[in-house]
Enzyme design. Structure first.
Site, short mmCIF file in Angstrom:
data_model
loop_
_atom_site.label_atom_id
_atom_site.label_comp_id
_atom_site.label_asym_id
_atom_site.label_seq_id
_atom_site.Cartn_x
_atom_site.Cartn_y
_atom_site.Cartn_z
N HIS A 36 0.92 -1.32 -0.15
CA HIS A 36 0.04 0.09 0.19
C HIS A 36 0.99 1.13 0.02
CE1 HIS A 36 -3.41 2.41 0.19
NE2 HIS A 36 -4.09 1.81 0.85
N ASP B 196 -9.77 -7.45 -18.98
CA ASP B 196 -9.85 -8.65 -20.07
C ASP B 196 -8.47 -9.07 -20.44
OD1 ASP B 196 -10.44 -10.61 -22.15
OD2 ASP B 196 -11.85 -9.23 -23.07
#
Length: 468
Positions: free
Chosen positions: A165, A411
């Site tokens: 993070h 995708d």
């Protein structure tokens, strides 16, 4: 359940950038990065359903394409191939890449029923843990990203990604994942070319740290805060990059997914607009995020049966890229987010107009940001610690993800993911938000709670929508 012994790791390797990449690269951390220095990693899981997927097709087509396109993507995102390091003579850690550094990639197989694992029903929260790779960290070194690809024979595969993070916020990690998917799909369309393709402008990362101003040296204040937190009798070394394993997560928690449809959000907006409880002429920012957060927050507090006089913390994290003065590019890579919060009483949240009340408070905070009232010019971390100390026993819930991130658009060439999970909410108890995968404008909400609490939440959530 899918315990770890059902998931078999076949391979763990290191994926490096192409040989044309620079041999060395370093990048400093800004105040928005050091704020998250030892925070739990962000873990996402993408499941791709492919009926009758064979091991042969997976190993001969899918896996090689994923590996090569990952290598190509790292040329554009070179910091991810390096490590976060903290030499003893350095005041603060920094990102460093050198030749032969790379990303840890594990390849696994699981014979559990993926349909059950990735539906929206209640499951043990820990069931998804075996599909998420560990992110290495020690006192002086931490990995930035690690990846696991797991085959479900005849059903599909999933990609688990763990990110540090302090290096990536949600927008940056989303940009990386979509870049990897873009290059993987492009490579197949162009008959598996070996050359590294360029990325479209919106996916090309900007590493210019001079865009972030910090005249007060807040970056070092956060470093000191984390160092003081890490120091203890058993660990006198305050200079540590070891990642926090959890922030209150419980092994007894269960996980479930809920959805607000575009129509649900529209009806929430209409209902709140008609109630505008304090000032009928007041213009509210009733965005998809504001409405989703307000509705889920109220359902959550009702589920927890918080007493009326208990303080509740209404908080969220905001992207500052377009809000800084001057604004910075939206493809800035790193952290550029800060938390905003206020305290209210539970009775105000639980009453009939509770959702409208929370929506108005969040709307007000957003409008303050738009007027230039931003966090980060001082020690925001200590400010929130003081808030916690000032209101002992206060109840709240964090937010992971965003209604703006189109994670379902990732995708790789074999279709959009059937399910995206923010797995790391089981470390923090946060609400996970993702834009709906059907493109309708809805929101997918991930949640972790005790089992009875989850059943209560489901009832409150569903009943509330029926009464809109």
């Amino acid at each position: 359940m899918a315990p770890s012994d059902v998931v078999k790791i076949h391979e763990t390797t290191k994926v490096t950038p192409p040989s044309t990449s620079p041999t060395k690269f370093s990048l400093p951390l800004t105040k928005y990065d050091t704020l998250w220095l030892n925070f739990c990693p962000v873990e996402r899981l993408f499941f791709y359903h492919i009926t009758h997927l064979t091991s042969h097709f997976f190993n001969s087509v899918i896996l090689p394409n994923l590996k090569l396109s990952l290598s190509q993507t790292l040329l554009h995102y070179l910091p991810l191939a390096g490590n976060l390091i903290w030499p003893q003579d350095a005041l603060k850690p920094y990102i460093y890449y050198s030749l032969n550094d790379g990303v840890s990639l594990s390849v696994a197989e699981c014979n559990a029923d993926s349909t059950r694992l990735f539906d929206n029903h209640i499951h043990e929260a820990l069931e998804l843990r075996p599909f998420i790779p560990e992110l290495f960290s020690s006192d002086d070194k931490a990995a930035i990203i690690s990846i696991q690809i797991t085959l479900f024979p005849n059903e599909g595969f999933c990609i688990g990604i763990s990110t540090h993070h302090a290096i990536l916020d949600g927008r940056s990690s989303t940009m990386f994942i979509k870049s990897w998917a873009f290059l993987c799909k492009l490579r197949q369309e162009q008959e598996q070319q070996e050359e590294v393709s360029s990325l479209p402008p919106e996916l090309t990362p900007c590493f210019d740290r001079t865009l972030i101003k910090d005249p007060n040296g807040v970056d070092m204040v956060y470093v000191k805060n984390w160092s003081d937190f890490a120091k203890s009798d058993s660990n006198p070394n305050s200079q540590s990059l070891k990642i926090m394993p959890s922030m209150g997560g419980k092994p007894s928690w269960v996980r479930a997914t809920f959805e607000l449809t575009h129509q649900d959000i529209k009806e929430l907006r209409n209902k709140i607009s008609s109630k505008n409880i304090e000032n009928k002429s007041k213009q509210l920012r009733l965005s998809t995020f504001v409405l989703t957060y307000a509705y889920v927050f109220v359902c959550f507090m009702k589920t927890k049966r918080v007493k009326d006089d208990t303080s509740v913390i209404i908080a969220f994290t905001a992207d500052y890229r377009t809000r800084l003065d001057p604004p910075i590019v939206t493809n800035y890579f790193g952290n550029c987010v800060m938390s905003h919060a206020l305290v209210a009483k539970a009775r105000e949240v639980k009453e009939e107009n509770g959702v409208a009340f929370v929506a108005e408070k969040v709307s007000d905070m957003i409008k303050e940001m738009e007027n230039g009232v931003l966090e980060g010019s001082e020690d925001t971390l200590t400010k929130f610690v003081r808030m916690r100390d000032e209101y002992p026993g206060a109840q709240g819930v964090g937010v992971a993800g965003s209604t703006q991130f189109d994670m379902y658009g990732s995708d790789f060439g074999w279709g959009r993911p059937e399910k995206v999970e923010i797995v790391s909410i089981d470390r923090t108890g946060a609400i996970g938000l993702t834009r709906s995968g059907d493109g309708s404008g809805g929101v997918v909400i991930g949640l972790v709670l005790e089992k009875q609490e989850m059943e209560d939440f489901a009832s409150i959530f569903g009943d509330g929508l029926k009464n809109l």
